[in-house]
Scaffold this motif. Structure first.
Motif, PDB file in Angstrom:
ATOM      1  N   SER A   1      40.432  49.178  33.310  1.00  0.00           N
ATOM      2  CA  SER A   1      39.743  50.431  33.600  1.00  0.00           C
ATOM      3  C   SER A   1      38.790  50.794  32.468  1.00  0.00           C
ATOM      4  N   LEU A   2      37.804  51.591  32.810  1.00  0.00           N
ATOM      5  CA  LEU A   2      36.951  52.255  31.833  1.00  0.00           C
ATOM      6  C   LEU A   2      37.651  53.553  31.436  1.00  0.00           C
ATOM      7  N   VAL A   3      37.884  53.729  30.140  1.00  0.00           N
ATOM      8  CA  VAL A   3      38.595  54.915  29.665  1.00  0.00           C
ATOM      9  C   VAL A   3      37.685  56.145  29.736  1.00  0.00           C
ATOM     10  N   LYS A   4      38.256  57.231  30.203  1.00  0.00           N
ATOM     11  CA  LYS A   4      37.508  58.485  30.321  1.00  0.00           C
ATOM     12  C   LYS A   4      37.127  59.007  28.934  1.00  0.00           C
ATOM     13  N   ASN A   5      35.837  59.263  28.747  1.00  0.00           N
ATOM     14  CA  ASN A   5      35.301  59.793  27.486  1.00  0.00           C
ATOM     15  C   ASN A   5      35.533  58.858  26.309  1.00  0.00           C
ATOM     16  N   GLY A   6      35.599  57.552  26.579  1.00  0.00           N
ATOM     17  CA  GLY A   6      35.731  56.579  25.504  1.00  0.00           C
ATOM     18  C   GLY A   6      34.536  56.633  24.567  1.00  0.00           C
ATOM     19  N   PRO A   7      34.704  56.231  23.309  1.00  0.00           N
ATOM     20  CA  PRO A   7      33.643  56.379  22.310  1.00  0.00           C
ATOM     21  C   PRO A   7      32.439  55.460  22.497  1.00  0.00           C
ATOM     22  N   ASN A   8      32.614  54.352  23.217  1.00  0.00           N
ATOM     23  CA  ASN A   8      31.533  53.360  23.344  1.00  0.00           C
ATOM     24  C   ASN A   8      31.353  52.959  24.807  1.00  0.00           C
ATOM     25  N   PRO A   9      30.835  53.861  25.649  1.00  0.00           N
ATOM     26  CA  PRO A   9      30.808  53.592  27.087  1.00  0.00           C
ATOM     27  C   PRO A   9      29.907  52.427  27.497  1.00  0.00           C
ATOM     28  N   ASN A  10      28.778  52.228  26.818  1.00  0.00           N
ATOM     29  CA  ASN A  10      27.891  51.125  27.185  1.00  0.00           C
ATOM     30  C   ASN A  10      28.490  49.776  26.788  1.00  0.00           C
ATOM     31  N   ALA A  11      29.066  49.726  25.596  1.00  0.00           N
ATOM     32  CA  ALA A  11      29.736  48.497  25.173  1.00  0.00           C
ATOM     33  C   ALA A  11      30.918  48.188  26.088  1.00  0.00           C
ATOM     34  N   ALA A  12      31.617  49.229  26.521  1.00  0.00           N
ATOM     35  CA  ALA A  12      32.741  49.042  27.438  1.00  0.00           C
ATOM     36  C   ALA A  12      32.273  48.441  28.751  1.00  0.00           C
ATOM     37  N   LYS A  13      31.174  48.953  29.292  1.00  0.00           N
ATOM     38  CA  LYS A  13      30.649  48.432  30.554  1.00  0.00           C
ATOM     39  C   LYS A  13      30.158  47.000  30.386  1.00  0.00           C
ATOM     40  N   LEU A  14      29.567  46.701  29.240  1.00  0.00           N
ATOM     41  CA  LEU A  14      29.138  45.324  28.968  1.00  0.00           C
ATOM     42  C   LEU A  14      30.336  44.378  28.987  1.00  0.00           C
ATOM     43  N   TRP A  15      31.436  44.786  28.383  1.00  0.00           N
ATOM     44  CA  TRP A  15      32.669  44.004  28.320  1.00  0.00           C
ATOM     45  C   TRP A  15      33.289  43.832  29.709  1.00  0.00           C
ATOM     46  N   LEU A  16      33.356  44.923  30.473  1.00  0.00           N
ATOM     47  CA  LEU A  16      33.944  44.844  31.809  1.00  0.00           C
ATOM     48  C   LEU A  16      33.101  43.973  32.735  1.00  0.00           C
ATOM     49  N   ASN A  17      31.802  44.106  32.685  1.00  0.00           N
ATOM     50  CA  ASN A  17      30.934  43.249  33.490  1.00  0.00           C
ATOM     51  C   ASN A  17      31.118  41.787  33.129  1.00  0.00           C
ATOM     52  N   PHE A  18      31.215  41.518  31.836  1.00  0.00           N
ATOM     53  CA  PHE A  18      31.308  40.141  31.353  1.00  0.00           C
ATOM     54  C   PHE A  18      32.519  39.417  31.937  1.00  0.00           C
ATOM     55  N   ILE A  19      33.674  40.090  31.942  1.00  0.00           N
ATOM     56  CA  ILE A  19      34.886  39.417  32.418  1.00  0.00           C
ATOM     57  C   ILE A  19      34.961  39.350  33.939  1.00  0.00           C
ATOM     58  N   MET A  20      34.108  40.118  34.620  1.00  0.00           N
ATOM     59  CA  MET A  20      34.122  40.110  36.084  1.00  0.00           C
ATOM     60  C   MET A  20      33.023  39.238  36.695  1.00  0.00           C
ATOM     61  N   THR A  21      32.145  38.658  35.892  1.00  0.00           N
ATOM     62  CA  THR A  21      31.191  37.689  36.415  1.00  0.00           C
ATOM     63  C   THR A  21      31.932  36.453  36.898  1.00  0.00           C
ATOM     64  N   ASP A  22      31.265  35.613  37.668  1.00  0.00           N
ATOM     65  CA  ASP A  22      31.884  34.354  38.086  1.00  0.00           C
ATOM     66  C   ASP A  22      32.307  33.533  36.872  1.00  0.00           C
ATOM     67  N   GLU A  23      31.457  33.544  35.844  1.00  0.00           N
ATOM     68  CA  GLU A  23      31.779  32.784  34.631  1.00  0.00           C
ATOM     69  C   GLU A  23      33.017  33.348  33.941  1.00  0.00           C
ATOM     70  N   GLY A  24      33.098  34.674  33.879  1.00  0.00           N
ATOM     71  CA  GLY A  24      34.267  35.293  33.261  1.00  0.00           C
ATOM     72  C   GLY A  24      35.535  35.049  34.048  1.00  0.00           C
ATOM     73  N   GLN A  25      35.435  35.121  35.357  1.00  0.00           N
ATOM     74  CA  GLN A  25      36.593  34.865  36.206  1.00  0.00           C
ATOM     75  C   GLN A  25      37.063  33.412  36.100  1.00  0.00           C
ATOM     76  N   ALA A  26      36.118  32.493  36.054  1.00  0.00           N
ATOM     77  CA  ALA A  26      36.483  31.082  35.889  1.00  0.00           C
ATOM     78  C   ALA A  26      37.129  30.847  34.524  1.00  0.00           C
ATOM     79  N   ARG A  27      36.712  31.613  33.543  1.00  0.00           N
ATOM     80  CA  ARG A  27      37.302  31.478  32.201  1.00  0.00           C
ATOM     81  C   ARG A  27      38.761  31.938  32.219  1.00  0.00           C
ATOM     82  N   PHE A  28      39.082  32.980  32.970  1.00  0.00           N
ATOM     83  CA  PHE A  28      40.487  33.353  33.131  1.00  0.00           C
ATOM     84  C   PHE A  28      41.276  32.182  33.702  1.00  0.00           C
ATOM     85  N   ALA A  29      40.715  31.528  34.711  1.00  0.00           N
ATOM     86  CA  ALA A  29      41.415  30.412  35.356  1.00  0.00           C
ATOM     87  C   ALA A  29      41.670  29.270  34.383  1.00  0.00           C
ATOM     88  N   GLU A  30      40.812  29.116  33.383  1.00  0.00           N
ATOM     89  CA  GLU A  30      41.040  28.087  32.365  1.00  0.00           C
ATOM     90  C   GLU A  30      42.308  28.383  31.561  1.00  0.00           C
TER      91      GLU A  30
END
Length: 358
Positions: A277-306
């Motif tokens: 989840s994205l934390v409510k009123n977290g201190p770094n919302p843009n960095a958080a979204k960058l991180w969440l997007n990264f792990i949810m891309t096809d590449e990020g999902q395939a990396r979990f499978a590794e």
């Protein structure tokens, strides 16, 4: 990993400030708007990721890849456990330290109820099954995990194939599993034992009664509050009731080889989604979204499978080398997150009564 400390945060922030001048990554974007989001995240300089322990679910590989692609954003993490993460978010609601929170999906529902997380639809959100995401996008599953027996064959002569086998006297002081009161994995273990003994999502007592019976045999060495992966690798645990991905990781990536067998118990088991989840009123919302997007891309999902966890995004292509190592296990049933959440208090109380009283 100990809980995040202020000194650690300040140190990481200093590293991040020194990285502000780093250029954006070169090459094609993983998704439209990635470079713009990175520049906004770089101004914040860091992302604080709660409960993403590096030995768990291939998070270390995600950290490494994120830092390589986004050198201007420092990533700070801890390993609290699912329930403890929600408690930490609630205590810090007026001044949040975390930007993202990862947990067993039942704890995600708890976080939504306590109003400590907020809506965000990441990359590939539309490719998630409906039961793997919140209707308001306050959590979404990043992967699923199956319960299995992880058996150190250097310490165990006869590899157990079933829950019934675990009750045999030869396994005295051999079994470790996580406490369901404080960990998501512990909750899933209760459901795994429950499905194997005639229970369902409306009746959890068969699983609890089995774990009480297992405790009476003196076969349980201990229950633990965080993942005992490092201890398992060191040869300190004969049988770990845990997730198959940790067993496959130990076997194929971390050197155990033929000294481990990963067994899906024949009577039945359970699979559970893990969410973020994205934390409510977290201190770094843009960095958080960058991180969440990264792990949810096809590449990020395939990396979990590794790391031998099963991606939540539908249609992600896995390499043959990974797919061949994840056995087809039709006896594994998915858990219903809403019902699992509704039963948590019952499981906590009844497990303590059945197990700790012995």
């Amino acid at each position: 990993m100990k809980p995040l400390r202020l000194a650690h945060l300040l140190s990481a922030a200093g590293i991040a400030l020194a990285a502000f001048s780093v250029q954006a990554f070169e090459g094609a974007e993983l998704y439209e708007g990635e470079k713009t989001l990175y520049k906004a995240a770089e101004k914040e300089g860091m992302v604080v990721s709660f409960d993403t322990g590096p030995t768990w679910a291939n998070w270390q590989a995600q950290f490494n890849a994120f830092k390589k692609r986004y050198p201007g954003v420092e990533l700070v993490y801890n390993d609290l456990g699912s329930a403890a993460t929600v408690i930490a978010l609630e205590k810090a609601r007026n001044r949040p330290q975390a930007d993202t929170a990862y947990y067993f999906a039942a704890s995600a529902l708890d976080a939504v109820e306590k109003d400590v997380v907020t809506s965000f639809e990441p990359v590939n959100y539309d490719r998630l099954p409906e039961d793997l995401k919140d209707k308001d996008a306050k959590w979404f599953a990043v992967h699923q995990l199956n319960i299995a027996f992880l058996v150190n064959t250097a310490l165990v002569d006869n590899v157990p194939q079933s829950w019934e086998d675990l009750l045999k006297p030869e396994y005295k002081n051999s079994i470790v599993y996580q406490d369901p009161r404080s960990t998501g994995q512990g909750q899933v273990i209760v459901f795994a034992a429950n499905f194997a003994h005639g229970g369902d999502m409306d009746n959890v007592m068969p699983g609890i009664e089995y774990l009480g019976k297992l405790q009476e045999t003196d076969n349980v060495l201990r229950t633990v509050g965080t993942t005992p992966y490092a201890q398992f690798l060191k040869g300190e645990i004969p049988i770990w009731i845990g997730y198959e991905n940790d067993g496959l990781k130990a076997k194929y990536l971390d050197g155990m080889g033929d000294d481990i067998e990963v067994i899906t118990p024949k009577e039945g088991s359970a699979a559970a989604p893990y969410a973020i989840s994205l934390v409510k009123n977290g201190p770094n919302p843009n960095a958080a979204k960058l991180w969440l997007n990264f792990i949810m891309t096809d590449e990020g999902q395939a990396r979990f499978a590794e790391g031998f966890v099963r991606p939540s995004v539908q249609g992600v292509e896995l390499s043959e080398a990974v797919a061949d190592k994840m056995e087809d296990a039709p006896q594994v049933k998915p858990i219903d997150i809403a019902k699992a959440t509704a039963h948590k208090a019952t499981i906590d109380a009844e497990w303590a009564k059945a197990v700790l009283a012995n």
